[in-house]
Scaffold this motif. Structure first.
Motif, PDB file in Angstrom:
ATOM      1  N   ALA A   5      15.626 -74.195-112.110  1.00 26.61           N
ATOM      2  CA  ALA A   5      14.856 -73.180-112.962  1.00 26.61           C
ATOM      3  C   ALA A   5      13.694 -73.885-113.468  1.00 26.61           C
ATOM      4  CB  ALA A   5      15.736 -72.800-114.257  1.00 26.61           C
ATOM      5  N   ARG A   6      13.805 -75.184-113.611  1.00 24.33           N
ATOM      6  CA  ARG A   6      12.727 -76.071-113.955  1.00 24.33           C
ATOM      7  C   ARG A   6      11.738 -76.679-113.102  1.00 24.33           C
ATOM      8  NH1 ARG A   6      13.708 -79.385-118.921  1.00 24.33           N
ATOM      9  NH2 ARG A   6      15.565 -78.444-120.134  1.00 24.33           N
ATOM     10  N   ASN A   7      12.217 -76.915-111.862  1.00 23.95           N
ATOM     11  CA  ASN A   7      11.329 -77.517-111.044  1.00 23.95           C
ATOM     12  C   ASN A   7      11.456 -77.090-109.291  1.00 23.95           C
ATOM     13  OD1 ASN A   7      10.911 -79.649-112.691  1.00 23.95           O
ATOM     14  ND2 ASN A   7      12.495 -81.200-111.983  1.00 23.95           N
ATOM     15  N   GLY A   8      12.343 -76.119-109.195  1.00 24.57           N
ATOM     16  CA  GLY A   8      12.670 -75.576-107.968  1.00 24.57           C
ATOM     17  C   GLY A   8      13.338 -76.074-107.161  1.00 24.57           C
ATOM     18  N   ASP A   9      14.013 -75.529-106.159  1.00 31.08           N
ATOM     19  CA  ASP A   9      15.241 -76.347-105.390  1.00 31.08           C
ATOM     20  C   ASP A   9      14.957 -77.724-105.194  1.00 31.08           C
ATOM     21  OD1 ASP A   9      16.529 -73.738-105.375  1.00 31.08           O
ATOM     22  OD2 ASP A   9      15.345 -73.018-103.452  1.00 31.08           O
ATOM     23  N   VAL A  10      15.934 -78.563-105.071  1.00 29.57           N
ATOM     24  CA  VAL A  10      15.805 -79.706-104.846  1.00 29.57           C
ATOM     25  C   VAL A  10      15.269 -80.224-103.479  1.00 29.57           C
ATOM     26  CG1 VAL A  10      17.186 -81.894-104.534  1.00 29.57           C
ATOM     27  CG2 VAL A  10      17.817 -80.325-106.519  1.00 29.57           C
ATOM     28  N   GLU A  11      14.136 -80.924-103.380  1.00 29.05           N
ATOM     29  CA  GLU A  11      13.922 -81.435-101.998  1.00 29.05           C
ATOM     30  C   GLU A  11      13.995 -82.800-101.596  1.00 29.05           C
ATOM     31  OE1 GLU A  11       9.638 -79.238-101.958  1.00 29.05           O
ATOM     32  OE2 GLU A  11       9.863 -79.847-103.928  1.00 29.05           O
TER      33      GLU A  11
ATOM     34  N   THR B 287      25.356 -82.659-101.622  1.00 26.38           N
ATOM     35  CA  THR B 287      24.635 -82.708-100.618  1.00 26.38           C
ATOM     36  C   THR B 287      24.617 -81.221 -99.985  1.00 26.38           C
ATOM     37  OG1 THR B 287      24.548 -85.157-100.275  1.00 26.38           O
ATOM     38  CG2 THR B 287      23.632 -83.965 -98.522  1.00 26.38           C
ATOM     39  N   ASP B 288      25.672 -80.798 -99.548  1.00 30.09           N
ATOM     40  CA  ASP B 288      26.098 -79.581 -98.773  1.00 30.09           C
ATOM     41  C   ASP B 288      25.422 -78.424 -99.742  1.00 30.09           C
ATOM     42  OD1 ASP B 288      27.621 -80.584 -96.661  1.00 30.09           O
ATOM     43  OD2 ASP B 288      29.581 -80.184 -97.532  1.00 30.09           O
ATOM     44  N   LEU B 289      25.293 -78.486-100.987  1.00 26.31           N
ATOM     45  CA  LEU B 289      24.874 -77.493-101.752  1.00 26.31           C
ATOM     46  C   LEU B 289      23.032 -77.468-101.856  1.00 26.31           C
ATOM     47  CD1 LEU B 289      27.173 -77.614-104.973  1.00 26.31           C
ATOM     48  CD2 LEU B 289      27.178 -75.721-102.925  1.00 26.31           C
ATOM     49  N   VAL B 290      22.640 -78.576-101.533  1.00 21.54           N
ATOM     50  CA  VAL B 290      21.206 -78.733-101.527  1.00 21.54           C
ATOM     51  C   VAL B 290      20.482 -78.462-100.122  1.00 21.54           C
ATOM     52  CG1 VAL B 290      21.063 -80.039-103.696  1.00 21.54           C
ATOM     53  CG2 VAL B 290      20.912 -80.949-101.416  1.00 21.54           C
ATOM     54  N   LEU B 291      21.294 -78.684 -99.082  1.00 17.43           N
ATOM     55  CA  LEU B 291      20.853 -78.487 -97.712  1.00 17.43           C
ATOM     56  C   LEU B 291      20.424 -77.119 -97.241  1.00 17.43           C
ATOM     57  CD1 LEU B 291      23.134 -80.834 -95.812  1.00 17.43           C
ATOM     58  CD2 LEU B 291      20.686 -81.034 -95.912  1.00 17.43           C
ATOM     59  N   PRO B 292      21.062 -76.131 -97.524  1.00 16.26           N
ATOM     60  CA  PRO B 292      20.370 -74.831 -97.150  1.00 16.26           C
ATOM     61  C   PRO B 292      18.914 -74.646 -97.486  1.00 16.26           C
ATOM     62  CG  PRO B 292      22.616 -74.627 -97.976  1.00 16.26           C
ATOM     63  CD  PRO B 292      22.257 -75.821 -98.448  1.00 16.26           C
ATOM     64  N   ALA B 293      18.660 -74.887 -98.901  1.00 15.49           N
ATOM     65  CA  ALA B 293      17.234 -74.856 -99.207  1.00 15.49           C
ATOM     66  C   ALA B 293      16.203 -75.730 -98.502  1.00 15.49           C
ATOM     67  CB  ALA B 293      16.823 -74.947-100.739  1.00 15.49           C
TER      68      ALA B 293
ATOM     69  N   ARG C 221      13.225 -74.691 -95.884  1.00 18.73           N
ATOM     70  CA  ARG C 221      12.084 -75.061 -96.041  1.00 18.73           C
ATOM     71  C   ARG C 221      11.341 -75.848 -95.024  1.00 18.73           C
ATOM     72  NH1 ARG C 221      13.446 -77.865-100.184  1.00 18.73           N
ATOM     73  NH2 ARG C 221      13.235 -76.277-101.859  1.00 18.73           N
ATOM     74  N   GLY C 222      12.209 -76.415 -94.183  1.00 19.48           N
ATOM     75  CA  GLY C 222      11.760 -77.299 -93.135  1.00 19.48           C
ATOM     76  C   GLY C 222      11.406 -78.678 -93.623  1.00 19.48           C
ATOM     77  N   TRP C 223      11.818 -79.188 -94.731  1.00 14.25           N
ATOM     78  CA  TRP C 223      11.588 -80.546 -95.293  1.00 14.25           C
ATOM     79  C   TRP C 223      12.405 -81.026 -96.485  1.00 14.25           C
ATOM     80  CZ3 TRP C 223      10.476 -83.688 -99.406  1.00 14.25           C
ATOM     81  CH2 TRP C 223       9.738 -84.707 -99.100  1.00 14.25           C
ATOM     82  N   GLY C 224      13.056 -82.362 -96.343  1.00 15.35           N
ATOM     83  CA  GLY C 224      14.016 -82.460 -97.354  1.00 15.35           C
ATOM     84  C   GLY C 224      14.325 -83.964 -97.117  1.00 15.35           C
ATOM     85  N   ARG C 225      14.711 -84.670 -98.167  1.00 19.78           N
ATOM     86  CA  ARG C 225      15.230 -86.001 -98.203  1.00 19.78           C
ATOM     87  C   ARG C 225      16.403 -86.063 -98.890  1.00 19.78           C
ATOM     88  NH1 ARG C 225      11.592 -86.059 -95.069  1.00 19.78           N
ATOM     89  NH2 ARG C 225       9.714 -86.910 -94.978  1.00 19.78           N
TER      90      ARG C 225
END
Length: 261
Positions: A80-86, A123-129, A133-137
């Motif tokens: 809500a504040r920053n968007g999905d975790v990248e 980690t499992d919860l943030v991985l789908p987004a 998106r095609g990018w994550g760390r």
């Protein structure tokens, strides 16, 4: 060097501690929007306030990494504040010193939940987004004890080592989606936890914390403890666009301490 993470959404678990705070500040200095999370709300708020005073973007939120049922609400607040975790940085508190033998099973189970299972589930919860998106760390901080076991830190040596196997396996699964997965290993970094460990060792050896620290530093090629800021800078680099071809690896920030190849 522009790390090209300005405007990204970062979540630092354990962000109120010495290492976590330094990581949060390093990411914010590069323009990331940082959610500083941890069990002690006062500590994470202090870090977030410091970042904002320095012109960065950060907010604190309470997160008990052992309370898996709470993760959904936490991630909703970040989104809500920053968007999905990248950028997700996993850093858990260290367990108390113990030998390898004679520790109650319930103690092992409790620390497994907060040091391993919580990290994996979050980690499992943030991985789908990240995949979509095609990018994550995904960056996980462990301990030099996984490479060279530290006496009387059996729980840490054992449980943190499992995160290395998990990270390496996960890196192969998500690399095609532009998501990198790495581990960072601190050596003797001058944090409150290291000071406590030095004090405990001094008590066991009828010495002083200063003598223990001097002896420890003498065994480090750089002849000193590292600073939290140096550690934070290394994590920020792994989170950057510049590190896009680094995955499935372990980065030691140890001043040359760990003797193994």
């Amino acid at each position: 060097m522009d790390l090209r993470i300005k405007g990204t959404s970062a979540l630092v678990v354990g962000g109120g501690g010495g290492l976590g705070g330094a990581i949060s500040r390093a990411l914010a200095a590069e323009g990331a929007n940082v959610a500083v999370a941890g069990r002690h709300r006062e500590s994470v708020d202090v870090v977030a306030d410091e970042i904002r005073r320095d012109g960065g973007d950060a907010f604190g939120l309470a997160l008990d990494i052992g309370d898996l049922a709470s993760f959904g609400a936490v991630l909703d607040e970040v989104a809500a504040r920053n968007g999905d975790v990248e950028i997700l940085v996993n850093l858990t508190g260290g367990p108390p010193p113990t030998p390898a033998a004679g520790v109650e099973p319930a103690t092992w189970e409790g620390h497994f939940r907060s040091m391993v299972l919580g990290v994996i589930h979050l980690t499992d919860l943030v991985l789908p987004a990240m995949r979509s998106r095609g990018w994550g760390r995904i960056i996980t901080s462990t301990s030099s004890g996984v490479l060279t076991p530290i006496p009387n830190l059996a729980i840490s040596n054992t449980l943190r080592a499992s995160l290395h196997g998990w990270s390496k396996t996960l890196a192969a699964e998500v690399g095609a989606y532009g998501v990198t997965v790495n581990v960072v290993v601190p050596g003797r970094i001058a944090t409150t936890r290291v000071a406590r460990l030095d004090a405990a060792k001094a008590q066991r050896e009828d010495s002083t914390p200063e003598q223990v620290a001097a002896a420890s530093a003498s065994g480090i090629p750089l002849r000193r403890y590292g600073t939290p800021e140096e550690y934070g800078a290394a994590v920020a680099f792994l989170a950057s666009a510049a590190a896009s071809y680094i995955t499935g690896t372990t980065l030691r920030v140890d001043g040359g301490l760990v003797p193994s190849l």
